[in-house]
Scaffold this motif. Structure first.
Motif, short mmCIF file in Angstrom:
data_model
loop_
_atom_site.label_atom_id
_atom_site.label_comp_id
_atom_site.label_asym_id
_atom_site.label_seq_id
_atom_site.Cartn_x
_atom_site.Cartn_y
_atom_site.Cartn_z
N THR A 123 0.86 -1.18 0.00
CA THR A 123 0.00 0.00 0.00
C THR A 123 0.90 1.23 0.00
OG1 THR A 123 -1.74 -1.18 1.18
CG2 THR A 123 -1.84 1.23 1.20
N GLU A 177 1.11 5.43 0.07
CA GLU A 177 0.41 6.66 0.44
C GLU A 177 1.31 7.84 0.09
OE1 GLU A 177 -1.41 8.93 4.34
OE2 GLU A 177 -0.96 6.79 4.46
N ARG A 179 3.93 -3.57 7.93
CA ARG A 179 5.19 -2.91 8.25
C ARG A 179 5.51 -1.87 7.19
NH1 ARG A 179 5.62 -7.37 5.55
NH2 ARG A 179 7.27 -7.73 4.06
N ARG A 180 6.17 -0.81 7.63
CA ARG A 180 6.64 0.21 6.71
C ARG A 180 7.88 -0.35 6.02
NH1 ARG A 180 8.84 6.17 8.36
NH2 ARG A 180 9.85 6.55 6.39
N THR A 181 7.91 -0.26 4.70
CA THR A 181 9.01 -0.89 3.97
C THR A 181 9.88 0.08 3.18
OG1 THR A 181 7.57 -1.33 2.07
CG2 THR A 181 7.76 -3.07 3.76
N HIS A 182 9.29 1.08 2.57
CA HIS A 182 10.02 2.00 1.69
C HIS A 182 9.46 3.41 1.84
CE1 HIS A 182 10.36 -1.97 -0.14
NE2 HIS A 182 11.38 -1.56 -0.86
N HIS A 183 10.29 4.40 1.53
CA HIS A 183 9.80 5.77 1.40
C HIS A 183 10.75 6.55 0.51
CE1 HIS A 183 12.49 6.11 4.92
NE2 HIS A 183 12.72 7.34 4.48
N GLN A 238 5.16 6.83 1.03
CA GLN A 238 5.52 5.78 1.99
C GLN A 238 4.82 4.49 1.57
OE1 GLN A 238 5.60 6.50 6.34
NE2 GLN A 238 3.85 5.14 6.35
N ALA A 239 5.57 3.39 1.62
CA ALA A 239 5.01 2.09 1.28
C ALA A 239 4.95 1.23 2.53
CB ALA A 239 5.86 1.40 0.22
N THR A 240 3.87 0.49 2.64
CA THR A 240 3.74 -0.52 3.69
C THR A 240 3.38 -1.83 3.02
OG1 THR A 240 1.41 0.04 4.06
CG2 THR A 240 3.01 1.12 5.49
#
Length: 158
Positions: free
Chosen positions: A62, A64, A92-96, A80-82
């Motif tokens: 996901t 955002e 979990r937050r994975t990338h931004h 931000q990717a989760t």
């Protein structure tokens, strides 16, 4: 925006390939920028990409995206990717990353002015203020700004 990681999105380790993540991030940011401007937009730069934990085949990503600041004809977007299971477990937050877009006049394709951003929350205010420093770094690295002109960076580094 959400995407399901399929086998053709993965590398030999069964993890989402970085290029696919960047593509999805770019799409989410383009939609965000286009909605803010109500005009066509193009990607101008990508920076501060942080690849966190791997995302496995079958997980849902996901993304955002939010506008952090508008300049004259460009705007900065934070994405931000989760990731989580299909059932929403183990999120979990994975990338931004930060993306910069330029708004275009729909008739002649030239850069055009973008609407202002009004930060409302504390985190929006922090990202808004820091956006000027990130912009100066981008312009310095591109050779479009002289070090002595980087006034916001000089405030930080003296």
């Amino acid at each position: 925006m959400s995407e399901l990681v399929m086998p053709n999105d993965t590398n030999p380790q069964n993890n989402l390939m970085g290029g696919n993540m960047l593509r999805w991030m770019d799409i989410a940011c383009a939609i965000c920028a286009g909605k803010h401007c109500a005009k066509p937009v193009v990607t101008a730069s990508v920076d501060n990409v942080a690849f966190g934990s791997p995302i496995r085949n079958g997980e849902v990503v996901t993304l955002e995206a939010t506008v952090t600041r508008a300049f004259n004809t460009s705007l900065e977007i934070y994405v931000q990717a989760t990731a989580a299971t299909m059932q929403g477990l183990n999120p979990r937050r994975t990338h931004h990353a930060y993306f910069t877009f330029v708004a275009l006049d729909k008739d002649n394709g030239s850069p055009t002015l973008v609407p202002e951003v009004v930060p409302l929350s504390e985190i929006e205010e922090q990202r808004y203020e820091a956006a000027m420093r990130r912009r100066e770094v981008r312009l310095l690295l591109a050779g479009r700004l002289k070090p002595e002109e980087a006034t916001h960076l000089r405030k930080v580094f003296g």
